[in-house]
Design a protein around this motif. Sequence first.
Motif, PDB file in Angstrom:
ATOM      1  N   SER A 255       0.819  -1.216   0.000  1.00 41.08           N
ATOM      2  CA  SER A 255       0.000   0.000   0.000  1.00 41.08           C
ATOM      3  C   SER A 255       0.852   1.265   0.000  1.00 41.08           C
ATOM      4  O   SER A 255       0.444   2.272  -0.549  1.00 41.08           O
ATOM      5  CB  SER A 255      -0.969   0.016   1.177  1.00 41.08           C
ATOM      6  OG  SER A 255      -0.275   0.097   2.395  1.00 41.08           O
ATOM      7  N   SER A 256       2.035   1.217   0.601  1.00 37.79           N
ATOM      8  CA  SER A 256       2.929   2.380   0.551  1.00 37.79           C
ATOM      9  C   SER A 256       4.348   1.964   0.934  1.00 37.79           C
ATOM     10  O   SER A 256       4.554   0.972   1.617  1.00 37.79           O
ATOM     11  CB  SER A 256       2.445   3.503   1.469  1.00 37.79           C
ATOM     12  OG  SER A 256       2.593   3.138   2.817  1.00 37.79           O
TER      13      SER A 256
ATOM     14  N   ASP B 157       6.778   7.390  -7.447  1.00 41.41           N
ATOM     15  CA  ASP B 157       5.753   6.612  -8.138  1.00 41.41           C
ATOM     16  C   ASP B 157       6.239   6.152  -9.514  1.00 41.41           C
ATOM     17  O   ASP B 157       7.125   6.762 -10.108  1.00 41.41           O
ATOM     18  CB  ASP B 157       4.496   7.483  -8.269  1.00 41.41           C
ATOM     19  CG  ASP B 157       3.279   6.679  -8.607  1.00 41.41           C
ATOM     20  OD1 ASP B 157       2.543   7.099  -9.515  1.00 41.41           O
ATOM     21  OD2 ASP B 157       3.059   5.638  -7.969  1.00 41.41           O
TER      22      ASP B 157
ATOM     23  N   ARG C 168       3.276   1.062  -5.096  1.00 44.86           N
ATOM     24  CA  ARG C 168       2.046   0.835  -4.330  1.00 44.86           C
ATOM     25  C   ARG C 168       1.169  -0.234  -4.969  1.00 44.86           C
ATOM     26  O   ARG C 168       0.373  -0.852  -4.303  1.00 44.86           O
ATOM     27  CB  ARG C 168       1.258   2.129  -4.205  1.00 44.86           C
ATOM     28  CG  ARG C 168       1.886   3.121  -3.283  1.00 44.86           C
ATOM     29  CD  ARG C 168       0.978   4.283  -3.112  1.00 44.86           C
ATOM     30  NE  ARG C 168       0.677   4.866  -4.407  1.00 44.86           N
ATOM     31  CZ  ARG C 168       0.676   6.146  -4.668  1.00 44.86           C
ATOM     32  NH1 ARG C 168       0.933   6.991  -3.716  1.00 44.86           N
ATOM     33  NH2 ARG C 168       0.403   6.610  -5.852  1.00 44.86           N
TER      34      ARG C 168
END
Length: 192
Positions: A95-96, A115, A143
């Motif tokens: 998720s992160s 990202d 992610r």
Amino acid sequence: MGDLTLSGDIDKPKGMLVPILIALVVLAAVGAWFGRTYLRSAVTASVDHVGLYPVHVKYALTGGMLVGADQTEDDLYVITDIVLKDPSEVPLFVSSIKGTVTLQSGEVMEANVIDKNDLERLMKMFPALQPLTAAAGTAPLTRESQVAAGATGRGYAVMSYNIPQSEWDKRQAADVTVQFLHQDAVKISLPK
């Protein structure tokens, strides 16, 4: 026709032992499956490689520019090769990813992983980063990344800190934290 007689006697209740035992066996089986699937040993993680790409920018005073003469900016891109081992029967969903560095002064700086879309632009801006990411791994860990149940996943993460490399070299500590959707986060210390 048969005679119907009402005696007023109430039949003794049937034994409830068998249904209770069956329910307990079913609950134990579900609990064992849940424990085996979700409460097994935690995800293990390591960093196999750390690459550094320092960027030093010097601004010059030109007509119409709002930046003062001889101002500089230092950025350090930290490239880590992260290995995640999932011993459970449930896949990992990232998720992160966040990096933290504690400088020699005690100041703590945090950086999120760059990202995937921004990473492509960064590689075009700084082509010298490509060999460092190639040495760190084959694909970025983002992610959207996931690791199959019982498997090992690997990927590189790039983080940017607004410090010169000399500050990084003198740091007290640095680590990367990977958060998952359904499992506990893992924190990986980076070697000095």
